[in-house]
Design a protein around this motif. Structure first.
Motif, PDB file in Angstrom:
ATOM      1  N   ASP A   1      13.048   3.845  16.363  1.00  0.00           N
ATOM      2  CA  ASP A   1      12.123   4.972  16.309  1.00  0.00           C
ATOM      3  C   ASP A   1      10.781   4.641  16.957  1.00  0.00           C
ATOM      4  O   ASP A   1      10.076   5.539  17.419  1.00  0.00           O
ATOM      5  CB  ASP A   1      11.899   5.422  14.858  1.00  0.00           C
ATOM      6  CG  ASP A   1      13.062   6.266  14.346  1.00  0.00           C
ATOM      7  OD1 ASP A   1      14.011   6.488  15.119  1.00  0.00           O
ATOM      8  OD2 ASP A   1      13.023   6.684  13.177  1.00  0.00           O
TER       9      ASP A   1
ATOM     10  N   HIS B   1      13.771  13.212  20.478  1.00  0.00           N
ATOM     11  CA  HIS B   1      13.101  12.746  21.690  1.00  0.00           C
ATOM     12  C   HIS B   1      13.872  13.164  22.938  1.00  0.00           C
ATOM     13  O   HIS B   1      13.284  13.358  24.009  1.00  0.00           O
ATOM     14  CB  HIS B   1      12.950  11.230  21.646  1.00  0.00           C
ATOM     15  CG  HIS B   1      11.754  10.743  22.418  1.00  0.00           C
ATOM     16  ND1 HIS B   1      10.458  11.071  22.076  1.00  0.00           N
ATOM     17  CD2 HIS B   1      11.648   9.968  23.522  1.00  0.00           C
ATOM     18  CE1 HIS B   1       9.610  10.508  22.924  1.00  0.00           C
ATOM     19  NE2 HIS B   1      10.312   9.845  23.827  1.00  0.00           N
ATOM     20  N   LYS B   2      15.196  13.323  22.819  1.00  0.00           N
ATOM     21  CA  LYS B   2      15.987  13.766  23.962  1.00  0.00           C
ATOM     22  C   LYS B   2      15.707  15.242  24.274  1.00  0.00           C
ATOM     23  O   LYS B   2      15.832  15.675  25.418  1.00  0.00           O
ATOM     24  CB  LYS B   2      17.477  13.547  23.691  1.00  0.00           C
ATOM     25  CG  LYS B   2      17.857  12.075  23.516  1.00  0.00           C
ATOM     26  CD  LYS B   2      17.473  11.260  24.738  1.00  0.00           C
ATOM     27  CE  LYS B   2      17.788   9.781  24.546  1.00  0.00           C
ATOM     28  NZ  LYS B   2      16.835   9.070  23.694  1.00  0.00           N
TER      29      LYS B   2
ATOM     30  N   GLN C   1      15.367  14.702  12.351  1.00  0.00           N
ATOM     31  CA  GLN C   1      16.341  13.831  13.005  1.00  0.00           C
ATOM     32  C   GLN C   1      17.764  14.170  12.561  1.00  0.00           C
ATOM     33  O   GLN C   1      18.690  14.260  13.384  1.00  0.00           O
ATOM     34  CB  GLN C   1      16.027  12.366  12.683  1.00  0.00           C
ATOM     35  CG  GLN C   1      14.762  11.861  13.350  1.00  0.00           C
ATOM     36  CD  GLN C   1      14.293  10.540  12.758  1.00  0.00           C
ATOM     37  OE1 GLN C   1      14.575  10.216  11.614  1.00  0.00           O
ATOM     38  NE2 GLN C   1      13.570   9.770  13.552  1.00  0.00           N
TER      39      GLN C   1
ATOM     40  N   ASP D   1      25.872  11.558  19.150  1.00  0.00           N
ATOM     41  CA  ASP D   1      25.062  10.568  18.433  1.00  0.00           C
ATOM     42  C   ASP D   1      23.874  10.091  19.259  1.00  0.00           C
ATOM     43  O   ASP D   1      22.934   9.510  18.719  1.00  0.00           O
ATOM     44  CB  ASP D   1      25.923   9.361  18.025  1.00  0.00           C
ATOM     45  CG  ASP D   1      26.864   9.693  16.877  1.00  0.00           C
ATOM     46  OD1 ASP D   1      26.525  10.596  16.084  1.00  0.00           O
ATOM     47  OD2 ASP D   1      27.933   9.069  16.780  1.00  0.00           O
ATOM     48  N   ARG D   2      23.915  10.328  20.563  1.00  0.00           N
ATOM     49  CA  ARG D   2      22.821   9.897  21.430  1.00  0.00           C
ATOM     50  C   ARG D   2      21.727  10.963  21.541  1.00  0.00           C
ATOM     51  O   ARG D   2      20.682  10.721  22.140  1.00  0.00           O
ATOM     52  CB  ARG D   2      23.354   9.563  22.833  1.00  0.00           C
ATOM     53  CG  ARG D   2      24.391   8.446  22.851  1.00  0.00           C
ATOM     54  CD  ARG D   2      24.859   8.167  24.266  1.00  0.00           C
ATOM     55  NE  ARG D   2      23.841   7.488  25.048  1.00  0.00           N
ATOM     56  CZ  ARG D   2      23.913   7.279  26.358  1.00  0.00           C
ATOM     57  NH1 ARG D   2      24.949   7.723  27.032  1.00  0.00           N
ATOM     58  NH2 ARG D   2      22.957   6.648  26.993  1.00  0.00           N
TER      59      ARG D   2
ATOM     60  N   THR E   1      18.767  12.980  20.185  1.00  0.00           N
ATOM     61  CA  THR E   1      17.700  12.840  19.200  1.00  0.00           C
ATOM     62  C   THR E   1      16.601  13.858  19.510  1.00  0.00           C
ATOM     63  O   THR E   1      16.609  14.479  20.581  1.00  0.00           O
ATOM     64  CB  THR E   1      17.087  11.429  19.259  1.00  0.00           C
ATOM     65  OG1 THR E   1      16.445  11.264  20.548  1.00  0.00           O
ATOM     66  CG2 THR E   1      18.150  10.346  19.080  1.00  0.00           C
TER      67      THR E   1
ATOM     68  N   LYS F   1      20.937  15.840  14.930  1.00  0.00           N
ATOM     69  CA  LYS F   1      22.261  15.209  14.984  1.00  0.00           C
ATOM     70  C   LYS F   1      23.340  16.193  14.543  1.00  0.00           C
ATOM     71  O   LYS F   1      24.425  16.265  15.140  1.00  0.00           O
ATOM     72  CB  LYS F   1      22.281  13.973  14.096  1.00  0.00           C
ATOM     73  CG  LYS F   1      21.596  12.744  14.668  1.00  0.00           C
ATOM     74  CD  LYS F   1      22.484  12.066  15.701  1.00  0.00           C
ATOM     75  CE  LYS F   1      21.928  10.695  16.084  1.00  0.00           C
ATOM     76  NZ  LYS F   1      20.686  10.732  16.823  1.00  0.00           N
TER      77      LYS F   1
ATOM     78  N   SER G   1      16.624   1.275  12.430  1.00  0.00           N
ATOM     79  CA  SER G   1      16.049   2.628  12.500  1.00  0.00           C
ATOM     80  C   SER G   1      14.566   2.552  12.816  1.00  0.00           C
ATOM     81  O   SER G   1      14.044   3.300  13.654  1.00  0.00           O
ATOM     82  CB  SER G   1      16.256   3.370  11.171  1.00  0.00           C
ATOM     83  OG  SER G   1      17.609   3.610  10.922  1.00  0.00           O
TER      84      SER G   1
END
Length: 310
Positions: A69, A257-258, A236, A252-253, A255, A240, A65
């Motif tokens: 991160d 940041h996405k 986070q 699950d991909r 985040t 999810k 993690s």
């Protein structure tokens, strides 16, 4: 097998590097810096009391993690992540060598490939709508907060560290913008889209129902239910949760940041101007921004289909 606190083990490791391995004090300090950074992460993200945390309490999930991160949230390069992984591996090899641990939790963590640059994962418009609808459909007292956070990601492109540090005074209602200090302590100015501004305005009455726990929480824009400045881990987990509820492929991909990637992709499709994206994202080097010049499959098909017949 002796039980040793993490802090004591790091001190012993630093002495070992100098006395037994012959490393310079400067090199030993670099290792110690990486390990102290991980200690801070354990405290902030996993609520560990590092003074009392023993080395056998640390597992592979904690390590992966932290390392992931660094790239996904802190925007560290893969090579920086790999250097910190090397520091951690050396630390746990030392603990194994000194019979302090039986198992090495860093053993199965792979280094990041640094020679290839993959396209960032981002949400298409349909997926964004599904994500936002999932928040609206979820019966929760945090609905207005979660919607505001998501729209700030999608319309402002902030890093998660920047979002949790936003204060009420950072919002400028005169010109509909936010001004704050981002990565590298650089001042950032980001215009506020009406959707983001309206979401914040709808959230503020709910925020004001929460009693802040301290001076820092009093000025924070986003609060937890307990009255603390909201944490990165809470956000986070939130992202999810809604990714799974929305029915998005490979949730699950997805985040925080996405969501930032999604913002950058939408701006690029609209403007085709990397300099604007660079400024909005707070990138110091435009080469970092160039990953957003990718095209999706539909764009590629359209480009080919528009070729003339011969």
């Amino acid at each position: 097998m002796q039980s040793l606190t993490y802090k004591t083990a790091v001190k012993s490791f630093s002495k070992y590097l100098i006395a037994e391995r012959g490393y310079s004090e400067l090199t030993a300090q670099e290792y110690k810096y990486d390990l102290n950074l991980f200690a801070t992460y354990l405290e902030e993200e996993f609520d560990k009391e590092i003074e009392n945390t023993t080395v056998d309490e640390i597992n592979q999930f904690h390590l992966s993690s932290f390392l992931n991160d660094l790239v996904l949230i802190q925007d560290n390069s893969p090579s920086t992540r790999n250097r910190k992984l090397y520091s951690i591996r050396s630390f746990f090899k030392f603990l194994m060598k000194k019979d302090i641990l039986n198992d090495d939790p860093s053993n199965l963590i792979d280094a990041t490939k640094t020679s290839t640059k993959s396209e960032p994962i981002y949400l298409r418009e349909k997926e964004i709508n599904s994500f936002l609808q999932a928040i609206k459909n979820y019966d929760s007292k945090n609905q207005s907060r979660d919607l505001a956070i998501t729209k700030v990601f999608l319309y402002c492109g902030l890093r998660i560290s920047e979002l949790v540090n936003l204060d009420l005074e950072d919002i400028n209602y005169e010109d509909n913008s936010i001004k704050f200090y981002g990565k590298g302590n650089k001042e950032r100015y980001v215009p506020l889209h009406q959707e983001a501004l309206q979401a914040i305005d709808k959230y503020l009455p709910d925020r004001n129902q929460i009693t802040p726990n301290d001076k820092d929480a009093e000025k924070a824009l986003f609060l937890s239910n307990r009255g603390n400045r909201i944490s990165q881990r809470t956000i986070q987990i939130m992202v999810k949760k809604y990714a799974k509820k929305s029915g998005i492929k490979n949730p699950d991909r997805i985040t925080p940041h996405k969501l930032r990637h999604s913002f950058a992709t939408m701006v690029y499709k609209t403007t085709k101007d990397l300099r604007i994206i660079q400024e909005l994202l707070g990138h110091s080097n435009i080469s970092t921004t160039q990953i957003y010049t990718h095209t999706d499959k539909e764009q590629r098909k359209d480009a080919v289909n528009q070729l003339p017949d011969f």
